[in-house]
Design a protein around this motif. Structure first.
Motif, PDB file in Angstrom:
ATOM      1  N   LEU A  90       0.794  -1.230   0.000  1.00 44.36           N
ATOM      2  CA  LEU A  90       0.000   0.000   0.000  1.00 44.36           C
ATOM      3  C   LEU A  90       0.829   1.284   0.000  1.00 44.36           C
ATOM      4  O   LEU A  90       0.535   2.201  -0.752  1.00 44.36           O
ATOM      5  N   PRO A  91       1.881   1.414   0.807  1.00 45.85           N
ATOM      6  CA  PRO A  91       2.594   2.691   0.843  1.00 45.85           C
ATOM      7  C   PRO A  91       3.235   3.063  -0.485  1.00 45.85           C
ATOM      8  O   PRO A  91       3.549   4.227  -0.691  1.00 45.85           O
ATOM      9  N   SER A  92       3.424   2.094  -1.380  1.00 41.44           N
ATOM     10  CA  SER A  92       4.115   2.417  -2.627  1.00 41.44           C
ATOM     11  C   SER A  92       3.176   2.986  -3.675  1.00 41.44           C
ATOM     12  O   SER A  92       3.601   3.329  -4.763  1.00 41.44           O
ATOM     13  N   ILE A  93       1.867   3.043  -3.386  1.00 38.72           N
ATOM     14  CA  ILE A  93       0.937   3.539  -4.394  1.00 38.72           C
ATOM     15  C   ILE A  93       1.242   4.989  -4.723  1.00 38.72           C
ATOM     16  O   ILE A  93       1.340   5.857  -3.858  1.00 38.72           O
ATOM     17  N   LYS A  94       1.383   5.213  -5.999  1.00 37.61           N
ATOM     18  CA  LYS A  94       1.706   6.559  -6.466  1.00 37.61           C
ATOM     19  C   LYS A  94       0.446   7.411  -6.463  1.00 37.61           C
ATOM     20  O   LYS A  94      -0.610   6.985  -6.909  1.00 37.61           O
ATOM     21  N   VAL A  95       0.540   8.611  -5.965  1.00 36.68           N
ATOM     22  CA  VAL A  95      -0.589   9.537  -5.954  1.00 36.68           C
ATOM     23  C   VAL A  95      -0.468  10.458  -7.148  1.00 36.68           C
ATOM     24  O   VAL A  95       0.566  11.090  -7.359  1.00 36.68           O
ATOM     25  N   SER A  96      -1.515  10.500  -7.962  1.00 36.49           N
ATOM     26  CA  SER A  96      -1.460  11.326  -9.165  1.00 36.49           C
ATOM     27  C   SER A  96      -1.603  12.793  -8.808  1.00 36.49           C
ATOM     28  O   SER A  96      -2.213  13.174  -7.803  1.00 36.49           O
ATOM     29  N   GLY A  97      -1.025  13.650  -9.654  1.00 38.56           N
ATOM     30  CA  GLY A  97      -1.141  15.097  -9.469  1.00 38.56           C
ATOM     31  C   GLY A  97      -0.274  15.614  -8.336  1.00 38.56           C
ATOM     32  O   GLY A  97       0.467  14.890  -7.705  1.00 38.56           O
ATOM     33  N   ALA A  98      -0.416  16.919  -8.087  1.00 37.89           N
ATOM     34  CA  ALA A  98       0.417  17.564  -7.069  1.00 37.89           C
ATOM     35  C   ALA A  98      -0.406  18.017  -5.884  1.00 37.89           C
ATOM     36  O   ALA A  98       0.054  18.818  -5.077  1.00 37.89           O
ATOM     37  N   ASP A  99      -1.624  17.529  -5.776  1.00 34.90           N
ATOM     38  CA  ASP A  99      -2.502  17.954  -4.700  1.00 34.90           C
ATOM     39  C   ASP A  99      -1.946  17.475  -3.357  1.00 34.90           C
ATOM     40  O   ASP A  99      -1.921  16.289  -3.054  1.00 34.90           O
ATOM     41  N   GLN A 100      -1.475  18.390  -2.527  1.00 37.17           N
ATOM     42  CA  GLN A 100      -0.851  18.037  -1.255  1.00 37.17           C
ATOM     43  C   GLN A 100      -1.844  17.401  -0.298  1.00 37.17           C
ATOM     44  O   GLN A 100      -1.494  16.507   0.474  1.00 37.17           O
ATOM     45  N   ALA A 136      -9.826   9.395 -16.452  1.00 31.87           N
ATOM     46  CA  ALA A 136     -10.002  10.848 -16.575  1.00 31.87           C
ATOM     47  C   ALA A 136      -8.727  11.592 -16.218  1.00 31.87           C
ATOM     48  O   ALA A 136      -8.402  12.629 -16.807  1.00 31.87           O
ATOM     49  N   GLU A 137      -7.982  11.082 -15.243  1.00 27.58           N
ATOM     50  CA  GLU A 137      -6.737  11.720 -14.803  1.00 27.58           C
ATOM     51  C   GLU A 137      -5.573  11.430 -15.746  1.00 27.58           C
ATOM     52  O   GLU A 137      -4.513  12.062 -15.638  1.00 27.58           O
ATOM     53  N   GLY A 138      -5.752  10.422 -16.639  1.00 33.75           N
ATOM     54  CA  GLY A 138      -4.677  10.079 -17.568  1.00 33.75           C
ATOM     55  C   GLY A 138      -3.537   9.316 -16.929  1.00 33.75           C
ATOM     56  O   GLY A 138      -2.439   9.261 -17.486  1.00 33.75           O
ATOM     57  N   ASP A 139      -3.778   8.709 -15.778  1.00 32.18           N
ATOM     58  CA  ASP A 139      -2.729   7.953 -15.074  1.00 32.18           C
ATOM     59  C   ASP A 139      -2.776   6.506 -15.560  1.00 32.18           C
ATOM     60  O   ASP A 139      -3.405   5.634 -14.946  1.00 32.18           O
ATOM     61  N   LEU A 140      -2.103   6.209 -16.673  1.00 30.57           N
ATOM     62  CA  LEU A 140      -2.205   4.894 -17.295  1.00 30.57           C
ATOM     63  C   LEU A 140      -1.547   3.796 -16.464  1.00 30.57           C
ATOM     64  O   LEU A 140      -2.006   2.651 -16.459  1.00 30.57           O
ATOM     65  N   ALA A 141      -0.470   4.123 -15.761  1.00 39.79           N
ATOM     66  CA  ALA A 141       0.204   3.106 -14.956  1.00 39.79           C
ATOM     67  C   ALA A 141      -0.722   2.612 -13.845  1.00 39.79           C
ATOM     68  O   ALA A 141      -0.876   1.402 -13.629  1.00 39.79           O
ATOM     69  N   GLN A 142      -1.325   3.563 -13.118  1.00 38.51           N
ATOM     70  CA  GLN A 142      -2.256   3.185 -12.059  1.00 38.51           C
ATOM     71  C   GLN A 142      -3.513   2.534 -12.634  1.00 38.51           C
ATOM     72  O   GLN A 142      -4.087   1.631 -12.039  1.00 38.51           O
ATOM     73  N   LEU A 143      -3.946   3.004 -13.803  1.00 43.45           N
ATOM     74  CA  LEU A 143      -5.129   2.431 -14.439  1.00 43.45           C
ATOM     75  C   LEU A 143      -4.897   0.964 -14.780  1.00 43.45           C
ATOM     76  O   LEU A 143      -5.774   0.119 -14.573  1.00 43.45           O
ATOM     77  N   ALA A 144      -3.722   0.665 -15.302  1.00 44.52           N
ATOM     78  CA  ALA A 144      -3.408  -0.726 -15.634  1.00 44.52           C
ATOM     79  C   ALA A 144      -3.448  -1.598 -14.391  1.00 44.52           C
ATOM     80  O   ALA A 144      -3.995  -2.710 -14.402  1.00 44.52           O
ATOM     81  N   THR A 145      -2.865  -1.099 -13.306  1.00 46.86           N
ATOM     82  CA  THR A 145      -2.872  -1.852 -12.058  1.00 46.86           C
ATOM     83  C   THR A 145      -4.289  -2.058 -11.551  1.00 46.86           C
ATOM     84  O   THR A 145      -4.671  -3.158 -11.140  1.00 46.86           O
ATOM     85  N   ALA A 146      -5.096  -0.999 -11.584  1.00 44.45           N
ATOM     86  CA  ALA A 146      -6.482  -1.093 -11.111  1.00 44.45           C
ATOM     87  C   ALA A 146      -7.285  -2.075 -11.960  1.00 44.45           C
ATOM     88  O   ALA A 146      -8.076  -2.871 -11.437  1.00 44.45           O
ATOM     89  N   ALA A 147      -7.087  -2.035 -13.275  1.00 44.53           N
ATOM     90  CA  ALA A 147      -7.833  -2.935 -14.160  1.00 44.53           C
ATOM     91  C   ALA A 147      -7.448  -4.388 -13.905  1.00 44.53           C
ATOM     92  O   ALA A 147      -8.306  -5.278 -13.888  1.00 44.53           O
ATOM     93  N   LEU A 148      -6.167  -4.635 -13.684  1.00 47.96           N
ATOM     94  CA  LEU A 148      -5.712  -5.996 -13.441  1.00 47.96           C
ATOM     95  C   LEU A 148      -6.267  -6.516 -12.115  1.00 47.96           C
ATOM     96  O   LEU A 148      -6.751  -7.652 -12.026  1.00 47.96           O
ATOM     97  N   ILE A 149      -6.228  -5.670 -11.092  1.00 46.95           N
ATOM     98  CA  ILE A 149      -6.775  -6.070  -9.793  1.00 46.95           C
ATOM     99  C   ILE A 149      -8.283  -6.294  -9.897  1.00 46.95           C
ATOM    100  O   ILE A 149      -8.827  -7.251  -9.338  1.00 46.95           O
ATOM    101  N   HIS A 150      -8.956  -5.426 -10.648  1.00 40.08           N
ATOM    102  CA  HIS A 150     -10.403  -5.560 -10.826  1.00 40.08           C
ATOM    103  C   HIS A 150     -10.740  -6.884 -11.513  1.00 40.08           C
ATOM    104  O   HIS A 150     -11.659  -7.606 -11.108  1.00 40.08           O
ATOM    105  N   GLY A 151      -9.994  -7.211 -12.545  1.00 39.15           N
ATOM    106  CA  GLY A 151     -10.231  -8.469 -13.233  1.00 39.15           C
ATOM    107  C   GLY A 151     -10.049  -9.662 -12.322  1.00 39.15           C
ATOM    108  O   GLY A 151     -10.866 -10.598 -12.303  1.00 39.15           O
ATOM    109  N   GLU A 152      -8.949  -9.656 -11.559  1.00 40.31           N
ATOM    110  CA  GLU A 152      -8.694 -10.757 -10.629  1.00 40.31           C
ATOM    111  C   GLU A 152      -9.810 -10.878  -9.604  1.00 40.31           C
ATOM    112  O   GLU A 152     -10.244 -11.976  -9.253  1.00 40.31           O
ATOM    113  N   LEU A 153     -10.279  -9.734  -9.111  1.00 44.13           N
ATOM    114  CA  LEU A 153     -11.332  -9.743  -8.100  1.00 44.13           C
ATOM    115  C   LEU A 153     -12.642 -10.271  -8.680  1.00 44.13           C
ATOM    116  O   LEU A 153     -13.338 -11.073  -8.050  1.00 44.13           O
TER     117      LEU A 153
END
Length: 766
Positions: free
Chosen positions: A378-388, A447-464
C-alpha cells in the motif's frame, strides 16, 4: 502348414518397417524350403520393396540381384507385371548405390548402363534413365553432365517407367535449388503443393525440398507451413529417414534453433539405427550447423540428451561435425572428387537467411518496453497530481493500514473521488464492495490520464471479478446498509478489465498476465477465436521475459484454443511445447496438454501417436469420467486401425469407468460400441450373446441419445445375425432399425438399414 500367399497378404496389410519385413523374410524361408520358384520370386520382389521403403536399402541389393539373375536364366518365369516391377526396381537400386560409400562408383555406372539396355529392349522410354544419370552426375559434382542429363530428363516424354507425377519433380527441384533457381523450383512443385499429386513420399518430400527456396524468395508463410506439414508427415512414418537434414538446416537458418534442437534429439537415434550413410551424413552436417548456431547464441553449455546419454551442445557439435566430415571423405574417396566434403562444409558454415521466421503465431518475437512491475504494498501507491491534501491523505491511510488499523484507513478514504485513493480504498475493502470501488477507480484514473495506475487497477479488478465468480461470498459484509454494493460484474466486465490492463500497461509482465488470464477465461467460456489472440500475445511476452513456466501454462490454454478453431497443426505444436516445458508433477496442466495433443494427432491422421496418448492418459487420469473418455477415444482409434479385438477391450474399460463415474448415458454408448467392435473382430456369436443385457440397460435410459443407441443396436444385431445366417431374425432387427432411425429423422442411417433389410428379404436368401 504355412500358407506363403497368406504371409505375403498379411505383410502387405502392414506399414513399411520391421514387422512387414520380418513376415516377408519368414515367407522367403518357407518358400525356399519348398523349392517353388514362382513363390520364391514373388517373395523376393516383395522383399526388395520392403527393404527399400523400410529404411534397409542395403539388403535390397541381394534380393534384387537374385531376381535379375532369375530373369536372365528364365524370362518365362516372370509375368508381365513382374517384368515391369523388376525394371521399375532398377531405379531404386541405382539410387541406393549412391548412398553407400562401400559400393564402388563403377557399379552404379554399370547398373545405369544395364538399366538403359534393359529399358530399350523392353521398349520403354529413357525418361527415368536420364533422371538417374542426372542425380549420379550431381552426386560427384559433374555440373555440366548433370545439367545435360537434366535437360534430357525435362524434354523426354514421361512413360510407364517414370516416377509418379508427385515424385518425379522431387529430384528436379533439388537440382534447381542447388543452382539457386528457386523460382523455377517453386513453380515446378505447385501441383504437389496444391495437393493434386500425392503418394507414399509426397507431399512431405517436395515440401522439404522447398524450405530454403521458399525462404530465399520471401515466401516465409509458405516456408513455415511446409515445415510444419512435412515434418508431421515424416514423424508419422517410422521408416522414413529422408529430408530431415533439410528441416534442420531450415530451422538453423531461420532463428528456430530451439525447435531444431528438439528435432535433433528426437531423430538422431532413429537415423543412427536406420538411415543410409549418405542420409546420415547430410543429417549430421545439418546438425553441426544447428549446434554451431546455438553455440554462437551462447548456449554451448546447454545439456542435450540423445539416445539416453546426456552431453552438451558444444560436445555434440564436435562429435556430429567430425562424423559428417568422415562420411563425406569416404564418399569422396569412392567418387574421386571433393563434392561431398564441399557440400558438408558449405552446410556447416552457412549463415542465417533471416533473423527469425515464426513457425506459428505464438512464436513471434516481441520487443519489450516499459517499466519494472510496480510494488504491491500500500505505501508504494503513487498519488497522481500535485494535490498536497490528496498526498497527505494517502500517507495517513497508508500508515493506518500498515499498523493494522484497517477501519481507520477506510474512514479516511470515505467520499474520495481521486483515482489513486479509490484504488487504495479498494485494496482494504471486502471483495464485493471492492469490485464497485474499483469500477469508480478506473473511471477516475482514465479521466486523470494515469495509465500506470489504471493498468494496475484494471488488473486487480479483473482478478477480483474472477474470484467473485468462482467463490461463494459471505452475506455479512463489512458495510452499512446504504453502502451495500451492486451485484458483482458480468463476464464482459471481467474481460474488459483484463483487456484494459493489457492495452494501457507499459509493463510487459502486466500485459502478459492480462492477456494470459483473459485468454484462459475465454477458453473456459468457449470463445476460442478471441482466446487465441490473447494467448498468442501472452506466450510471446512470457517467452521474451524469460518466463518459461508462465509461457508453458499459457500454451496449455492456447493449444485448446487452436484446436477449437481447427488450427490443428498449431494445436499439436503448442501442446507439445507445453509438455516439454511443464514441471513433471503438474498433473492438471500436463494431462490437459496431452489430451489436446491426442485429439490434434488424431485429426492430423497420426493415429498410432494419438492412440499412444489416449492410452497413456487412460492410465494417468485419477477421475473415472476422464479415464472413460480416454478409453473410448482409444477404442475408436483401434477400430480405425482394424485392431477390433483390442478396440472391444478399450470400450470395455470405458464402460467400467463410466459406470464408476455414474455416467450411465455414456456407459450405454460405450457398451454398444464394444459389441460392434466384437462383431468386426469376427466374434459375432459372442457379441450376439451380449446384446440382450445391453438392450435392457439402454431401455433404462431416457432421451434422444438412448433412442439412437437402441436403433444402432438393432442395426448392429441385424448384421450379427446375418453373419450367422439367421436371416429371418436379422430382418426383424433391420426393420426395427429402419423405423427407429426414421423416427429420429436420421435419413442416411435409415437408408442404410433399409438397404440391409432389402438384402435380407431377397427371394434367393436361404
Amino acid at each position: 502348414m504355412i500358407d506363403i500367399d497368406d504371409l505375403i497378404d498379411e505383410a502387405s496389410d502392414l506399414p513399411y518397417g520391421e514387422a512387414r519385413t520380418l513376415l516377408l523374410e519368414q515367407a522367403l524361408r518357407h518358400a525356399e524350403s519348398g523349392g517353388d520358384r514362382e513363390q520364391i520370386l514373388a517373395v523376393r520382389m516383395e522383399l526388395t520393396e520392403a527393404y527399400q521403403f523400410g529404411s534397409e536399402p542395403a539388403k535390397s541389393f541381394a534380393t534384387f540381384s537374385r531376381c535379375v539373375a532369375d530373369f536372365d536364366a528364365d524370362p518365362e518365369l516372370f509375368d508381365d507385371w513382374q517384368t515391369h516391377t523388376l525394371l521399375w526396381q532398377y531405379k531404386w537400386i541405382v539410387d541406393s548405390m549412391r548412398d553407400f560409400p562401400q559400393v564402388p562408383l563403377g557399379r552404379a555406372h554399370d547398373a545405369l548402363a544395364e538399366m538403359e539396355r534393359r529399358y530399350r529392349e523392353a521398349g520403354a522410354g529413357l525418361h527415368a534413365v536420364h533422371a538417374q544419370r542426372c542425380m549420379v552426375a550431381g552426386h560427384v559434382g559433374d555440373r555440366a553432365a548433370a545439367e545435360e542429363h537434366f535437360h534430357h530428363w525435362s524434354i523426354t516424354p514421361r512413360d510407364e517407367m517414370s516416377d509418379c507425377e508427385g515424385c518425379d519433380p522431387d529430384g528436379k527441384i533439388m537440382h534447381l535449388a542447388a543452382l539457386g533457381r528457386d523460382e523455377e523450383a517453386v513453380t515446378l512443385a505447385a501441383p504437389v503443393v496444391a495437393g493434386h499429386l500425392t503418394c507414399e513420399n509426397q507431399p512431405q518430400s517436395i515440401l522439404s525440398c522447398l524450405l530454403l527456396p521458399y525462404v530465399r524468395t520471401g515466401r516465409h508463410a509458405e516456408a513455415a507451413q511446409a515445415h510444419l506439414k512435412a515434418y508431421r508427415l515424416i514423424q508419422a512414418l517410422p521408416h522414413y529417414t529422408s529430408n530431415l537434414d533439410l528441416h534442420l538446416e531450415f530451422l538453423a537458418r531461420t532463428g528456430n534453433e530451439s525447435r531444431g534442437l528438439e528435432i535433433l534429439q528426437r531423430e538422431l537415434p532413429r537415423l543412427e539405427e536406420r538411415a543410409s550413410p549418405h542420409t546420415l551424413m547430410t543429417f549430421l552436417g545439418a546438425a553441426g550447423l544447428l549446434l554451431r548456431r546455438l553455440e554462437e547464441l551462447g548456449h554451448g553449455d546447454l545439456a542435450v540428451a540423445v539416445g539416453g546419454a546426456e552431453t552438451s551442445v558444444a560436445a555434440l557439435r564436435a562429435e556430429v561435425t567430425g562424423r559428417a566430415r568422415e562420411l563425406a571423405a569416404a564418399f569422396d574417396t569412392r567418387n574421386g572428387t571433393r563434392e561431398q566434403s564441399s557440400r558438408i562444409e558449405a552446410c556447416l558454415t552457412a549463415e542465417p537467411l533471416v533473423d527469425h521466421l515464426p513457425l506459428v503465431p505464438h512464436a513471434r518475437r516481441v520487443t519489450l518496453s516499459g517499466t519494472a512491475p510496480a510494488e504491491e504494498t500500500l505505501p508504494s501507491i503513487k498519488v497522481s497530481g500535485a494535490d498536497q491534501a490528496v498526498a497527505e491523505l494517502a500517507r495517513l491511510a497508508g500508515e493506518h493500514a500498515e499498523a493494522g488499523r484497517r477501519q481507520e484507513a477506510l474512514d479516511l478514504l470515505v467520499g474520495t473521488r481521486d483515482g489513486s485513493l479509490l484504488l487504495m480504498r479498494a485494496r482494504l475493502e471486502e471483495p464485493v464492495t471492492a469490485a464497485r470501488t474499483l469500477r469508480a477507480a478506473r473511471v477516475a484514473l482514465r479521466a486523470e490520464g494515469d495509465l500506470a495506475q489504471l493498468a494496475t487497477a484494471a488488473l486487480i479488478h479483473g482478478e477480483l471479478l474472477r474470484h467473485l465468480a468462482t467463490t461463494p461470498q459471505d452475506t455479512e459484509l463489512d458495510t452499512t446498509p446504504d453502502e451495500l454494493p451492486e451485484e458483482p460484474g458480468s463476464l464482459e466486465e471481467l474481460l474488459a478489465a483484463y483487456g484494459e490492463a493489457a492495452a494501457v500497461s507499459r509493463d510487459p509482465e502486466q500485459r502478459a498476465v492480462a492477456h494470459a488470464v483473459r485468454g484462459e477465461v475465454l477458453v473456459a467460456v468457449d470463445r476460442p477465436e478471441e482466446a487465441a489472440e490473447d494467448l498468442i500475445e501472452a506466450v510471446a511476452l512470457f517467452t521474451a521475459l524469460g518466463g518459461t513456466a508462465n509461457a508453458a501454462l499459457a500454451r496449455v490454454d492456447l493449444a485448446a484454443a487452436y484446436l477449437s478453431t481447427d488450427r490443428v497443426v498449431e494445436a499439436a505444436i503448442a501442446a507439445e511445447e507445453a509438455l516439454g516445458l511443464l514441471e513433471p508433477g503438474d498433473y492438471d496442466n500436463r494431462v490437459n496438454a496431452q489430451w489436446t495433443r491426442a485429439h490434434a494427432r488424431r485429426m492430423l491422421g497420426e493415429r498410432e501417436a494419438a492412440l499412444a496418448d489416449f492410452t497413456e492418459l487412460a492410465g494417468l487420469y485419477a477421475e473415472p469420467i476422464r479415464a472413460a473418455r480416454a478409453w473410448e477415444a482409444a477404442g475408436m482409434l483401434l477400430g480405425e486401425l482394424d485392431r477390433d479385438e483390442e478396440s472391444s477391450g478399450a470400450f470395455s474399460q470405458a464402460v467400467q469407468n463410466y459406470v464408476d463415474a455414474g455416467a450411465r448415458d455414456e456407459a450405454g454408448t460405450a457398451m454398444r460400441k464394444q459389441l460392434s467392435a466384437l462383431y468386426w473382430a469376427d466374434q459375432a456369436k459372442a457379441a450376439l450373446e451380449a446384446v440382450a443385457p445391453v438392450r435392457d440397460f439402454l431401455r433404462t435410459l431416457d432421451g434422444e441419445q438412448a433412442a439412437f443407441e437402441l436403433a444402432a443396436l438393432d442395426y448392429d444385431e441385424a448384421r450379427m445375425l446375418l453373419s450367422l445366417d439367421r436371416h429371418e431374425e436379422a430382418a426383424i432387427r433391420a426393420r426395427a432399425a429402419v423405423a427407429a432411425f426414421t423416427a429420429l429423422d436420421l435419413a442416411d442411417l435409415a437408408e442404410a438399414a433399409a438397404d440391409l433389410l432389402e438384402h435380407l428379404e431377397q427371394p434367393d436368401q436361404d
